[in-house]
Motif scaffolding. Structure first.
Motif, PDB file in Angstrom:
ATOM      1  N   GLY A  49      -7.271 -13.130  -0.925  1.00 55.81           N
ATOM      2  CA  GLY A  49      -7.937 -12.687  -2.642  1.00 55.81           C
ATOM      3  C   GLY A  49      -7.229 -11.375  -2.870  1.00 55.81           C
ATOM      4  O   GLY A  49      -7.908 -11.425  -3.834  1.00 55.81           O
ATOM      5  N   LYS A  50      -5.805 -10.404  -2.303  1.00 59.44           N
ATOM      6  CA  LYS A  50      -6.081  -9.964  -3.171  1.00 59.44           C
ATOM      7  C   LYS A  50      -5.099  -9.561  -4.359  1.00 59.44           C
ATOM      8  O   LYS A  50      -6.001  -8.488  -4.558  1.00 59.44           O
ATOM      9  N   THR A  51      -4.469 -10.211  -4.386  1.00 63.19           N
ATOM     10  CA  THR A  51      -4.440 -10.365  -6.266  1.00 63.19           C
ATOM     11  C   THR A  51      -5.545 -10.839  -6.966  1.00 63.19           C
ATOM     12  O   THR A  51      -5.270  -9.790  -8.058  1.00 63.19           O
ATOM     13  N   THR A  52      -6.564 -11.514  -6.227  1.00 67.45           N
ATOM     14  CA  THR A  52      -6.966 -11.800  -7.581  1.00 67.45           C
ATOM     15  C   THR A  52      -8.185 -10.535  -7.228  1.00 67.45           C
ATOM     16  O   THR A  52      -8.498 -10.022  -8.732  1.00 67.45           O
ATOM     17  N   VAL A  53      -8.178  -9.584  -6.512  1.00 68.84           N
ATOM     18  CA  VAL A  53      -8.594  -8.481  -6.468  1.00 68.84           C
ATOM     19  C   VAL A  53      -8.127  -8.365  -7.402  1.00 68.84           C
ATOM     20  O   VAL A  53      -9.047  -7.266  -8.721  1.00 68.84           O
ATOM     21  N   LEU A  54      -6.730  -7.520  -7.642  1.00 66.57           N
ATOM     22  CA  LEU A  54      -5.881  -6.901  -8.778  1.00 66.57           C
ATOM     23  C   LEU A  54      -6.216  -7.299  -9.732  1.00 66.57           C
ATOM     24  O   LEU A  54      -6.582  -6.782 -11.123  1.00 66.57           O
ATOM     25  N   ASN A  55      -5.892  -8.679 -10.624  1.00 69.84           N
ATOM     26  CA  ASN A  55      -6.236  -9.077 -11.461  1.00 69.84           C
ATOM     27  C   ASN A  55      -7.431  -8.396 -11.750  1.00 69.84           C
ATOM     28  O   ASN A  55      -7.662  -8.772 -13.087  1.00 69.84           O
ATOM     29  N   ILE A  85       1.890  -3.502 -12.559  1.00 73.31           N
ATOM     30  CA  ILE A  85       3.410  -3.775 -12.304  1.00 73.31           C
ATOM     31  C   ILE A  85       3.592  -4.823 -11.118  1.00 73.31           C
ATOM     32  O   ILE A  85       2.879  -4.503 -10.253  1.00 73.31           O
ATOM     33  N   PHE A  86       4.283  -5.854 -11.520  1.00 79.51           N
ATOM     34  CA  PHE A  86       4.208  -7.395 -11.294  1.00 79.51           C
ATOM     35  C   PHE A  86       5.132  -7.036  -9.985  1.00 79.51           C
ATOM     36  O   PHE A  86       6.055  -6.143  -9.920  1.00 79.51           O
ATOM     37  N   MET A 162      -2.880   2.869 -12.914  1.00 82.43           N
ATOM     38  CA  MET A 162      -1.566   1.894 -12.326  1.00 82.43           C
ATOM     39  C   MET A 162      -2.181   0.649 -11.320  1.00 82.43           C
ATOM     40  O   MET A 162      -2.600   1.166 -10.011  1.00 82.43           O
ATOM     41  N   LEU A 163      -1.670  -0.526 -11.387  1.00 79.81           N
ATOM     42  CA  LEU A 163      -1.804  -1.979 -10.263  1.00 79.81           C
ATOM     43  C   LEU A 163      -0.767  -1.623 -10.091  1.00 79.81           C
ATOM     44  O   LEU A 163       0.070  -2.488 -11.087  1.00 79.81           O
ATOM     45  N   MET A 164      -0.665  -2.039  -8.913  1.00 77.49           N
ATOM     46  CA  MET A 164       1.133  -2.945  -8.220  1.00 77.49           C
ATOM     47  C   MET A 164       1.090  -3.425  -6.955  1.00 77.49           C
ATOM     48  O   MET A 164      -0.254  -3.778  -6.458  1.00 77.49           O
ATOM     49  N   ASP A 165       1.686  -5.090  -7.632  1.00 78.43           N
ATOM     50  CA  ASP A 165       1.308  -5.962  -6.951  1.00 78.43           C
ATOM     51  C   ASP A 165       2.756  -6.636  -6.286  1.00 78.43           C
ATOM     52  O   ASP A 165       3.461  -6.928  -6.949  1.00 78.43           O
ATOM     53  N   ILE A 197      -1.622  -3.633  -3.478  1.00 82.70           N
ATOM     54  CA  ILE A 197      -0.789  -4.452  -2.842  1.00 82.70           C
ATOM     55  C   ILE A 197       0.282  -4.599  -2.023  1.00 82.70           C
ATOM     56  O   ILE A 197       1.143  -4.558  -2.717  1.00 82.70           O
ATOM     57  N   THR A 198       0.304  -4.392  -0.260  1.00 82.71           N
ATOM     58  CA  THR A 198       1.469  -4.329   0.069  1.00 82.71           C
ATOM     59  C   THR A 198       1.326  -5.730   1.562  1.00 82.71           C
ATOM     60  O   THR A 198       0.219  -5.161   1.544  1.00 82.71           O
ATOM     61  N   HIS A 199       2.359  -5.873   1.862  1.00 78.02           N
ATOM     62  CA  HIS A 199       2.335  -6.529   3.098  1.00 78.02           C
ATOM     63  C   HIS A 199       3.187  -5.596   4.220  1.00 78.02           C
ATOM     64  O   HIS A 199       2.893  -6.224   5.095  1.00 78.02           O
ATOM     65  N   ASP A 200       3.639  -4.251   3.420  1.00 75.87           N
ATOM     66  CA  ASP A 200       4.588  -3.925   4.546  1.00 75.87           C
ATOM     67  C   ASP A 200       3.281  -2.810   5.276  1.00 75.87           C
ATOM     68  O   ASP A 200       2.816  -1.523   4.214  1.00 75.87           O
TER      69      ASP A 200
END
Length: 304
Positions: A49-55, A85-86, A162-165, A197-200
């Motif tokens: 749900g990371k992207t949902t939090v960002l949205n 920034i997507f 600034m929100l970065m996905d 959000i990152t997986h890295d």
């Protein structure tokens, strides 16, 4: 909760109707506070749900319960105070670099003159290193240059956050590293507040002031907040030389590999105060032990 309340995620929950009836709870009762000028990265497996939090932070989605407060105002929809920034650049293909950035500026400051809008756009085009490319359209740009335009466009409206996905995930390693350097430099210079959000894991350690570790869904939660032990003004080339680098890296990887799946079972029902997510400070993470160096003669003998 730590922070000055500039951004406050207050008990948000997201539920969806499940196929065949019933309800799926993606995440539940999330709490997080961010300080002004802070860079926060969130890490967790796909589906948590990371992207949902960002949205929800962006106002593009609404929580089933709870609220998000930015600068003492509840989020009730999209706003130019929050730039996104997507993974894809999402540029207008018929507009030039200047046109794309100027369009964002004109959307926020509708009464500004054409000259003022162009000057504001040029300032941020220069900031991301695209001077001389103002007249080029997206089809004439590399992937990295397109993302630079996206960053310039986001910064040009001077957002509160600034929100970065995962903005660099589709880029090659060299371009990704260059853009990470640019984003870090810009954020240090401007004091920009960032939620990313990152997986890295290495990207998070390089960029973030704090790293939020999220458990697996359904029913995901914020398990820990890791305070980055590296100095604020750190360099990419010296990152791995810091005595606490591998300790914090191993801690995050261990969470992703094992504890993200078992955390809910470990704490048991009612055993976790979600309003006060544990803050893991630098001193709490032991640096990894370094094995004694093998004498060259032994290495040579083993190779024979």
């Amino acid at each position: 909760m730590p922070g000055d309340g500039f951004i406050s995620i207050e008990g948000i929950t997201k539920r969806f109707a499940a196929p065949g009836g019933g309800v799926t709870t993606v995440f539940e009762d999330l709490w997080l506070a961010m300080r002004r000028g802070e860079f926060v990265c969130i890490i967790g497996h796909s589906g948590c749900g990371k992207t949902t939090v960002l949205n929800i932070l962006a106002g593009l989605d609404t929580p089933s319960q709870g609220a998000v407060i930015v600068d003492n105002q509840a989020i009730e929809g999209p706003s130019l105070d929050r730039a996104v920034i997507f993974q894809s650049h999402a540029l207008l293909p018929w507009r030039s670099v200047m046109g794309n950035v100027a369009y964002a500026v004109a959307s926020k400051w509708r009464r500004r003159s054409h000259a003022d809008i162009a000057a504001q756009a040029q300032k941020f085009i220069d900031l991301v290193g695209l001077s001389g490319a103002e007249a080029k359209r997206p089809a004439e740009l590399s992937g990295g240059m397109k993302q630079r335009v996206g960053i310039a466009r986001a910064l040009s409206i001077e957002p509160k956050i600034m929100l970065m996905d995962e903005p660099f995930s589709a880029l090659d390693a060299l371009t990704r590293g260059t853009l990470q350097d640019e984003v870090r430099r810009i954020c240090l210079e401007t004091g920009q507040t960032v939620f990313m959000i990152t997986h890295d894991v290495d990207e998070a350690i390089y960029l973030a002031d704090r790293i939020v570790l999220m458990t697996n869904g359904p029913g995901a939660l914020f398990a820990e907040i890791v305070e980055n032990p590296l100095p604020k003004h750190r360099g990419r080339n010296d990152l791995h030389k810091h005595p606490r680098y591998y300790g914090v890296r191993n801690h995050i990887i261990d969470f992703l590999v094992a504890r993200s799946k078992t955390f809910a079972e470990e704490i048991g029902p009612g055993g976790f105060d979600r309003r006060n997510v544990p803050l893991v400070r630098p001193g709490a993470i032991e640096p990894p032990r370094v094995a004694a160096e093998t004498p060259p003669a032994r290495v040579a003998a083993a190779a024979r």
